[in-house]
Write a protein that holds these residues in place. Structure first.
Motif, PDB file in Angstrom:
ATOM      1  N   ALA A 102       0.842  -1.196   0.000  1.00  9.72           N
ATOM      2  CA  ALA A 102       0.000   0.000   0.000  1.00  9.72           C
ATOM      3  C   ALA A 102       0.878   1.246   0.000  1.00  9.72           C
ATOM      4  N   PHE A 103       0.427   2.273  -0.746  1.00 12.00           N
ATOM      5  CA  PHE A 103       1.194   3.505  -0.895  1.00 12.00           C
ATOM      6  C   PHE A 103       0.235   4.685  -0.855  1.00 12.00           C
ATOM      7  N   ALA A 104       0.677   5.762  -0.237  1.00 17.53           N
ATOM      8  CA  ALA A 104      -0.087   7.006  -0.224  1.00 17.53           C
ATOM      9  C   ALA A 104       0.657   8.002  -1.095  1.00 17.53           C
ATOM     10  N   VAL A 105      -0.032   8.565  -2.106  1.00 20.49           N
ATOM     11  CA  VAL A 105       0.629   9.485  -3.046  1.00 20.49           C
ATOM     12  C   VAL A 105      -0.260  10.688  -3.290  1.00 20.49           C
ATOM     13  N   ALA A 106       0.404  11.768  -3.706  1.00 25.72           N
ATOM     14  CA  ALA A 106      -0.304  12.967  -4.163  1.00 25.72           C
ATOM     15  C   ALA A 106       0.005  13.094  -5.652  1.00 25.72           C
ATOM     16  N   ALA A 107      -0.811  12.450  -6.495  1.00 27.14           N
ATOM     17  CA  ALA A 107      -0.510  12.324  -7.914  1.00 27.14           C
ATOM     18  C   ALA A 107      -0.488  13.677  -8.615  1.00 27.14           C
ATOM     19  N   ARG A 108      -1.439  14.566  -8.302  1.00 27.25           N
ATOM     20  CA  ARG A 108      -1.462  15.870  -8.940  1.00 27.25           C
ATOM     21  C   ARG A 108      -0.180  16.642  -8.646  1.00 27.25           C
ATOM     22  N   THR A 109       0.245  16.590  -7.377  1.00 28.46           N
ATOM     23  CA  THR A 109       1.492  17.272  -7.010  1.00 28.46           C
ATOM     24  C   THR A 109       2.680  16.668  -7.768  1.00 28.46           C
ATOM     25  N   ALA A 110       2.714  15.356  -7.877  1.00 30.40           N
ATOM     26  CA  ALA A 110       3.815  14.689  -8.569  1.00 30.40           C
ATOM     27  C   ALA A 110       3.831  15.055 -10.049  1.00 30.40           C
ATOM     28  N   LEU A 111       2.667  15.094 -10.705  1.00 27.33           N
ATOM     29  CA  LEU A 111       2.610  15.432 -12.126  1.00 27.33           C
ATOM     30  C   LEU A 111       3.112  16.854 -12.359  1.00 27.33           C
TER      31      LEU A 111
END
Length: 573
Positions: free
Chosen positions: A211-220
């Protein structure tokens, strides 16, 4: 892994192996070998894209997650549901879309990473369309990575967990849980949420999925910033998911075993190709030895004719003696008394005429002998050529007759052989200087004859004068003296005729050996010219061999390059 797409190292290695296999396939075709079925299928076996599929409820952030992983806004995303059917993204040079069914579309884009990845973006599992679930389960069976996406605000959505619960154990081995929009929670809260998700995974699935928690918009946004915003990318926590994909999926034992299998295929194909090129090289070397043997055969034929040269020179000596006797008889007739006295008044060119006559007769006879020898040489070469053409066709699969018609060239060489020996005969006679000695003897003879003739004429003139003056007996005495000197001149002419003819013939015979020796080198050179022409007829064969050697050199160099590439890949394995 934040500096590139997930699995960058794996795909770089796979690209090197793929390029190696393509190079081996190209070289196999260039060398004339037959590629094996395994080598022909390497694109489908090794180059199959890595399939990634995402699932989750509406607005969970699935499309944004895919965009963030690959750094491009490939999948449409927004605050409202945008993905209304399953979108299967694949690579193509030109963008296009194919509607496979009402619930499934194939979308082709020229993005480079799509050569290595196929992306499947799905509508929300809670959109109320059963056909989406059916298609999703079918596509998920072949997926390399399943990303089950939850919004951070509600990571225990029942619809998504129910969908995951229906997956077979093999599919769960390739699955991971992603908590999206992690930037809406504090780091401490995220750890708690991940703990709850892990506990729920054990309870619902009987195993704990990664399991992973990510902030995809921030990463993009961080990836698309110029320059890349490394700090924001790190804070987005996406690099952890990328590392998991790279290390546990792309670098999995199965994937590494696949690369190792194809590396082994490449090594085996290189060994087979090396054997083929080496066989070809041995064939070329065999052809080179074969051609060298042909050159030796021609040299042997030439030497065989040269060994006959002493016999030919004996014949030349006999010809010389015969023609010398004939010219001697001609000189003897020409030195008769009356013609000799007449030439005192008209000029004497006997020496020049005798030399010209001797050269003409000797040249004609020598050319006849040379023509016979030339015909024999041409017959020998033609017979050898007929046999040779058949052997060349059988050994080298080369049509020598079509490439080098030799008959006309040999006929011309034979004519040159005859002309050259004829010219050498004339030149040889000139170098003997037989005319110089003859001219000297003739000058002495003519001087003596001229003295007798002048004296006789003087007495005859005086007698005529005395007769006219009426002097008794004086005319008779003077005419008698004139007759006496005339008779003396005739005797001198007769004696010198025999002496000069005898000396001339003797001198010619004495020079016979020198003439034959002088003709020896000309005969050998003229014969060598015929065989040079015959050897030149083999030029197309030598050229064919040279072209074969030139053609194999690039193959050997390319094989060496591919071999070094294979060793470099093995060293970096």
């Amino acid at each position: 892994m934040s500096d590139g797409i997930p699995g960058e190292r794996y795909f770089a290695t796979r690209g090197r192996v793929s390029a190696l296999l393509q190079g081996i396939l190209d070289l196999t075709r260039q060398s004339g070998a037959t590629p094996g079925e395994t080598l022909l299928d390497f694109h489908s076996g090794l180059g199959k894209p890595f399939r990634v599929i995402v699932c989750g409820e509406v607005n969970a952030g699935k499309s944004t997650l895919l965009n963030a992983l690959f750094g491009q806004p490939l999948c449409p995303a927004g605050p409202l549901p945008v993905t209304t059917r399953i979108q299967h993204y694949r690579h193509a040079p030109e963008p296009r879309e194919n509607a496979i069914a009402d619930s499934l579309s194939e979308i082709f884009r020229p993005a480079g990473f799509l050569r290595d990845f196929e992306l499947i973006d799905t509508p929300g599992v809670n959109d109320g369309k059963p056909e989406h679930l059916a298609n999703w389960e079918h596509l998920a069976a072949d997926a390399d990575l399943l990303l089950c996406v939850f919004p951070v605000s509600n990571p225990w959505m029942a619809a998504t967990w129910d969908l995951i619960g229906r997956l077979p154990a093999a599919a769960l081995d390739r699955a991971a849980l992603v908590i999206q929009q992690a930037d809406l929670r504090e780091p401490g809260d995220l750890e708690v949420i991940l703990g709850h998700v892990a506990d729920l995974s054990r309870k619902r699935l009987g195993r704990e999925l990664p399991a992973f928690a990510v902030a995809a918009r921030t990463a993009l946004d961080a990836k698309r910033a110029m320059p890349r915003d490394v700090a924001a990318l790190r804070d987005s926590r996406l690099p952890r998911l990328e590392a998991f994909i790279s290390e546990n999926i792309c670098q999995s034992p199965d994937r590494r075993a696949l690369l190792d299998e194809w590396r082994g295929h490449a090594a085996a194909a290189l060994r087979s190709l090396d054997d083929h090129i080496e066989d070809h090289h041995r064939v070329i070397n065999g052809h080179a030895r074969f051609i060298s043997g042909i050159d030796g055969e021609i040299a042997e034929i030439r030497e065989e004719f040269l060994t006959r040269l002493p016999g030919h020179l004996f014949n030349v000596a006999a010809v010389f003696e015969k023609e010398a006797e004939g010219v001697g008889r001609l000189l003897h007739r020409r030195l008769r008394a009356l013609p000799s006295f007449l030439r005192l008044f008209t000029g004497d060119h006997t020496g020049q005429q005798m030399e010209a006559a001797f050269i003409a007769r000797l040249r004609e006879t020598i050319e006849a002998v040379a023509a016979k020898d030339g015909d024999e040489v041409v017959r020998a070469c033609t017979a050898h050529w007929t046999d040779l053409a058949a052997r060349v066709s059988e050994t080298m699969d080369f049509d020598l007759r079509a490439a080098a018609p030799v008959e006309h060239a040999l006929a011309e060489a034979r004519d040159r052989f005859v002309r050259r020996l004829g010219a050498a005969a004339g030149q040889g006679v000139g170098e003997l200087k037989v005319r110089k000695r003859l001219d000297k003897d003739l000058r002495r003879r003519n001087l003596a004859l001229r003295s007798f003739t002048v004296t006789s004429l003087l007495f005859l003139t005086a007698g005529a004068v005395c007769g006219a003056l009426g002097v008794p007996w004086a005319p008779w005495i003077l005419c008698g003296l004139a007759a006496l000197f005339g008779a003396g001149g005739t005797v001198v002419a007769w004696i010198t005729r025999r002496a000069i003819t005898r000396d001339f013939g003797s001198h010619l015979l004495d020079t016979c050996g020198a003439f034959a020796a002088a003709l020896h080198g000309d005969y050998a050179d003229a014969l060598g010219d015929v065989f040079r022409v015959y050897n030149q007829a083999l030029d197309p064969l030598h050229q064919h061999l040279a072209e074969a050697k030139l053609a194999i050199e690039p193959l050997l160099r390319r094989w060496q390059e591919l071999f070094l590439t294979l060793k470099a890949i093995e060293q970096d394995w």
